[in-house]
Motif scaffolding. Structure first.
Motif, PDB file in Angstrom:
ATOM      1  N   ASN A  66     -15.106 -24.030 -11.787  1.00  0.00           N
ATOM      2  CA  ASN A  66     -14.397 -25.188 -12.392  1.00  0.00           C
ATOM      3  C   ASN A  66     -14.849 -25.788 -14.109  1.00  0.00           C
ATOM      4  OD1 ASN A  66     -16.040 -27.056 -12.412  1.00  0.00           O
ATOM      5  ND2 ASN A  66     -14.994 -27.887 -10.454  1.00  0.00           N
ATOM      6  N   LEU A  67     -14.436 -25.801 -15.281  1.00  0.00           N
ATOM      7  CA  LEU A  67     -14.479 -25.599 -16.359  1.00  0.00           C
ATOM      8  C   LEU A  67     -15.761 -26.701 -16.210  1.00  0.00           C
ATOM      9  CD1 LEU A  67     -13.644 -25.543 -19.077  1.00  0.00           C
ATOM     10  CD2 LEU A  67     -12.784 -27.498 -19.469  1.00  0.00           C
ATOM     11  N   GLU A  68     -16.375 -27.917 -15.474  1.00  0.00           N
ATOM     12  CA  GLU A  68     -17.466 -28.779 -15.911  1.00  0.00           C
ATOM     13  C   GLU A  68     -18.469 -27.446 -15.196  1.00  0.00           C
ATOM     14  OE1 GLU A  68     -17.533 -31.295 -17.291  1.00  0.00           O
ATOM     15  OE2 GLU A  68     -15.634 -31.302 -17.380  1.00  0.00           O
ATOM     16  N   GLU A  69     -18.632 -26.604 -14.150  1.00  0.00           N
ATOM     17  CA  GLU A  69     -19.263 -26.272 -13.712  1.00  0.00           C
ATOM     18  C   GLU A  69     -19.668 -24.369 -14.487  1.00  0.00           C
ATOM     19  OE1 GLU A  69     -18.110 -25.931  -8.884  1.00  0.00           O
ATOM     20  OE2 GLU A  69     -17.491 -25.121 -10.098  1.00  0.00           O
ATOM     21  N   ALA A  70     -18.499 -24.287 -15.721  1.00  0.00           N
ATOM     22  CA  ALA A  70     -18.548 -23.353 -16.549  1.00  0.00           C
ATOM     23  C   ALA A  70     -19.446 -23.839 -17.459  1.00  0.00           C
ATOM     24  CB  ALA A  70     -17.473 -22.609 -16.721  1.00  0.00           C
ATOM     25  N   LYS A  71     -19.560 -25.123 -17.439  1.00  0.00           N
ATOM     26  CA  LYS A  71     -19.834 -25.431 -18.806  1.00  0.00           C
ATOM     27  C   LYS A  71     -21.305 -25.791 -18.613  1.00  0.00           C
ATOM     28  CE  LYS A  71     -16.041 -29.024 -21.382  1.00  0.00           C
ATOM     29  NZ  LYS A  71     -15.484 -29.889 -21.889  1.00  0.00           N
ATOM     30  N   LYS A  72     -21.441 -26.730 -17.559  1.00  0.00           N
ATOM     31  CA  LYS A  72     -23.347 -26.691 -17.457  1.00  0.00           C
ATOM     32  C   LYS A  72     -24.054 -24.933 -17.390  1.00  0.00           C
ATOM     33  CE  LYS A  72     -22.750 -30.295 -13.709  1.00  0.00           C
ATOM     34  NZ  LYS A  72     -22.389 -30.045 -12.541  1.00  0.00           N
ATOM     35  N   ILE A  73     -23.018 -24.351 -16.366  1.00  0.00           N
ATOM     36  CA  ILE A  73     -24.129 -23.236 -17.174  1.00  0.00           C
ATOM     37  C   ILE A  73     -23.861 -22.377 -18.295  1.00  0.00           C
ATOM     38  CG2 ILE A  73     -23.244 -20.375 -16.341  1.00  0.00           C
ATOM     39  CD1 ILE A  73     -21.849 -21.168 -13.390  1.00  0.00           C
ATOM     40  N   ALA A  74     -22.509 -22.249 -19.090  1.00  0.00           N
ATOM     41  CA  ALA A  74     -23.173 -22.244 -20.248  1.00  0.00           C
ATOM     42  C   ALA A  74     -23.903 -22.822 -20.887  1.00  0.00           C
ATOM     43  CB  ALA A  74     -21.428 -22.790 -21.191  1.00  0.00           C
ATOM     44  N   LYS A  75     -24.663 -24.358 -21.067  1.00  0.00           N
ATOM     45  CA  LYS A  75     -24.970 -25.061 -21.752  1.00  0.00           C
ATOM     46  C   LYS A  75     -26.873 -23.947 -21.189  1.00  0.00           C
ATOM     47  CE  LYS A  75     -26.422 -30.057 -22.200  1.00  0.00           C
ATOM     48  NZ  LYS A  75     -26.020 -31.520 -22.176  1.00  0.00           N
ATOM     49  N   LYS A  76     -27.329 -24.075 -20.156  1.00  0.00           N
ATOM     50  CA  LYS A  76     -28.454 -22.713 -19.739  1.00  0.00           C
ATOM     51  C   LYS A  76     -28.404 -21.472 -20.746  1.00  0.00           C
ATOM     52  CE  LYS A  76     -28.796 -25.093 -14.314  1.00  0.00           C
ATOM     53  NZ  LYS A  76     -28.312 -23.971 -13.907  1.00  0.00           N
ATOM     54  N   LEU A  77     -27.552 -20.773 -20.165  1.00  0.00           N
ATOM     55  CA  LEU A  77     -27.251 -19.645 -21.053  1.00  0.00           C
ATOM     56  C   LEU A  77     -27.891 -19.759 -22.479  1.00  0.00           C
ATOM     57  CD1 LEU A  77     -23.838 -18.040 -19.632  1.00  0.00           C
ATOM     58  CD2 LEU A  77     -26.509 -17.255 -19.360  1.00  0.00           C
ATOM     59  N   SER A  78     -26.906 -20.902 -23.771  1.00  0.00           N
ATOM     60  CA  SER A  78     -27.567 -21.041 -24.793  1.00  0.00           C
ATOM     61  C   SER A  78     -28.815 -21.830 -25.332  1.00  0.00           C
ATOM     62  CB  SER A  78     -26.313 -22.781 -24.925  1.00  0.00           C
ATOM     63  OG  SER A  78     -24.890 -22.467 -24.852  1.00  0.00           O
ATOM     64  N   LYS A  79     -29.527 -22.498 -23.513  1.00  0.00           N
ATOM     65  CA  LYS A  79     -30.995 -22.583 -24.089  1.00  0.00           C
ATOM     66  C   LYS A  79     -32.141 -20.936 -23.915  1.00  0.00           C
ATOM     67  CE  LYS A  79     -31.081 -27.085 -22.594  1.00  0.00           C
ATOM     68  NZ  LYS A  79     -30.671 -27.929 -20.835  1.00  0.00           N
ATOM     69  N   ASN A  80     -31.339 -20.368 -23.412  1.00  0.00           N
ATOM     70  CA  ASN A  80     -32.310 -19.166 -23.341  1.00  0.00           C
ATOM     71  C   ASN A  80     -32.690 -17.808 -23.922  1.00  0.00           C
ATOM     72  OD1 ASN A  80     -32.945 -20.028 -20.541  1.00  0.00           O
ATOM     73  ND2 ASN A  80     -31.068 -18.193 -19.512  1.00  0.00           N
TER      74      ASN A  80
END
Ligand code: NAP
Ligand code: G4F
Length: 343
Positions: free
Chosen positions: A329-343
């Motif tokens: 869902n959108l919330e889960e996707a946002k969390k993954i996106a946040k992690k990807l942005s940090k890498n």
């Protein structure tokens, strides 16, 4: 008691065909969907309406082939439709550069075959032709019913010819035959290799770990994007108009592919430049349609049609649907996106 209207739809398994069938079923039509044979049954987009309407005789599916005139004529003679929506086509502009002859056969000659059969067998049937803004090609925007056609692809050429075939049967033989000149329209049901769906679907695949990058061609071209649901309503309205005429359906707004990418990535606060490569030669075309922006004032005035979706709502609906396909869902996707942005 009022008799149900009977409608034929070619291309019922496609994006527009599936939404149009849903709309007409709600309006109490009896639908005959005309399918081609495929090695794997391709009915995903219409599975829900098959479940609901096939057994009560409101949705009927028939095999035919658009290169086989009698396979079309036999069905027209048997079921005598009130309305015939010709939506089937080789609809991918990029692929038409490699399959020009087949594109002309399906998109152009099949239109002739259907109209000739209607003329010979059932002259009262109203006919809708799925014409396209791709016909305007290099004509600068805004484009409307009076703009000239300068097609830039075998697909565009096939649609210009089919447009004129439709007009010819109207003017020379008095058929109720109308063209809808539709600008790009998308949805969660859009095919995966059109640019909008490729972007939303590939982003969902990146977030779920299936892909690393989205490889695109020229992202500077500009399109006028609406939602298929709004456009199939317009298609139906075109055939309900008091006389056969040609109508442009468009939003009137114009964005680049880059704008579309930015809107989609912004939903997840991701920097698109980290995930997109451009000018990939596999997706560049020998000639491009640089900018489409439709002027649909005729349809707005005479049909009282107007689109309800804007591009932000369309991007969001498409992305959320693709995230769901990959279990997010959108919330889960946002969390993954946040992690990807940090890498
Ligand atoms: P789509 O999703 O690609 O659907 C095309 C339909 O045509 C599918 O049902 C497909 O069947 C069928 N088809 C293709 N080749 C066929 C063949 N040889 N024989 C029989 N059926 C065949 O396209 P769409 O987006 O719904 O577009 C509908 C129509 O509007 C098309 O004519 C398209 O060119 C035109 N149009 C679209 C847009 C747009 O932005 N979407 C704009 C202007 C005009 P399978 O499912 O078996 O492949
Ligand atoms: O999404 P597209 O493939 O749609 P296109 O060519 O505008 O055609 C669609 O709209 C027409 C109406 O104007 C319809 F008649 C037709 O059936 C179809 O539905 O490409 C849009 C733009 C093009 O300029 C293309 O070159 O996006 C550019 N693009 C950049 N990278 C890409 C890609 N297109 C695709 N398909 N894939 C890419 O990777």
């Amino acid at each position: 008691m009022k008799k149900n209207k009977v409608a034929f739809i070619t291309g019922i398994t496609g994006q527009d065909g599936s939404y149009l069938a849903e709309l007409l079923l709600k309006k109490n039509y009896i639908i005959h969907g005309l399918l081609r044979r495929t090695s794997i049954l391709n009915i995903e987009r219409i599975q829900d309406i098959i479940n609901k309407y096939e057994k009560i005789g409101k949705l009927n599916l028939h095999y035919m082939d658009l290169t086989d005139t009698s396979s079309i004529s036999n069905l027209i003679i048997k079921y005598k439709p009130h309305e015939f929506y010709n939506l089937a086509s080789m609809s991918h502009v990029g692929i038409s550069f490699y399959t020009g002859e087949a594109t002309l056969n399906i998109n152009t000659l099949a239109t002739y075959r259907i109209l000739e059969s209607i003329l010979k067998n059932h002259k009262k049937c109203k006919f809708y032709q799925a014409s396209s803004s791709e016909m305007f090609g290099s004509t600068p925007p805004p484009q409307n019913e009076k703009s000239s056609f300068n097609p830039q692809s075998p697909y565009g050429i096939s649609k210009v010819s089919a447009f004129h075939i439709t007009k010819y049967f109207r003017q020379a033989h008095g058929l109720f035959a109308s063209n809808g000149i539709l600008f790009n329209h998308e949805s969660p049901r859009r095919g995966l290799n059109f640019v909008t769906r490729k972007i939303t679907h590939s982003l969902a695949r990146i977030l779920s770990g299936h892909e690393k990058k989205i490889h695109l061609g020229d992202i500077s071209t500009r399109r006028d994007w609406g939602h298929s649901k709004d456009y199939v309503r317009g298609i139906w309205m075109i055939l309900q108009y008091k006389k056969p005429e040609d109508f442009v359906l468009s939003t009137g707004k114009n964005y680049s592919i880059e704008d579309f990418i930015k809107k989609v990535f912004k939903i997840l606060d991701l920097n698109w430049k980290d995930f997109v490569t451009t000018n990939n030669k596999n997706f560049l075309r020998p000639s491009e349609v640089r900018s489409l922006q439709g002027d649909s004032s005729k349809a707005r005035k005479l049909l009282k049609w107007k689109p309800e979706y804007d591009l932000n709502a369309l991007c969001r609906e498409m992305l959320l649907n693709d995230l769901k396909l990959y279990g997010m869902n959108l919330e889960e996707a946002k969390k993954i996106a946040k992690k990807l942005s940090k890498n």
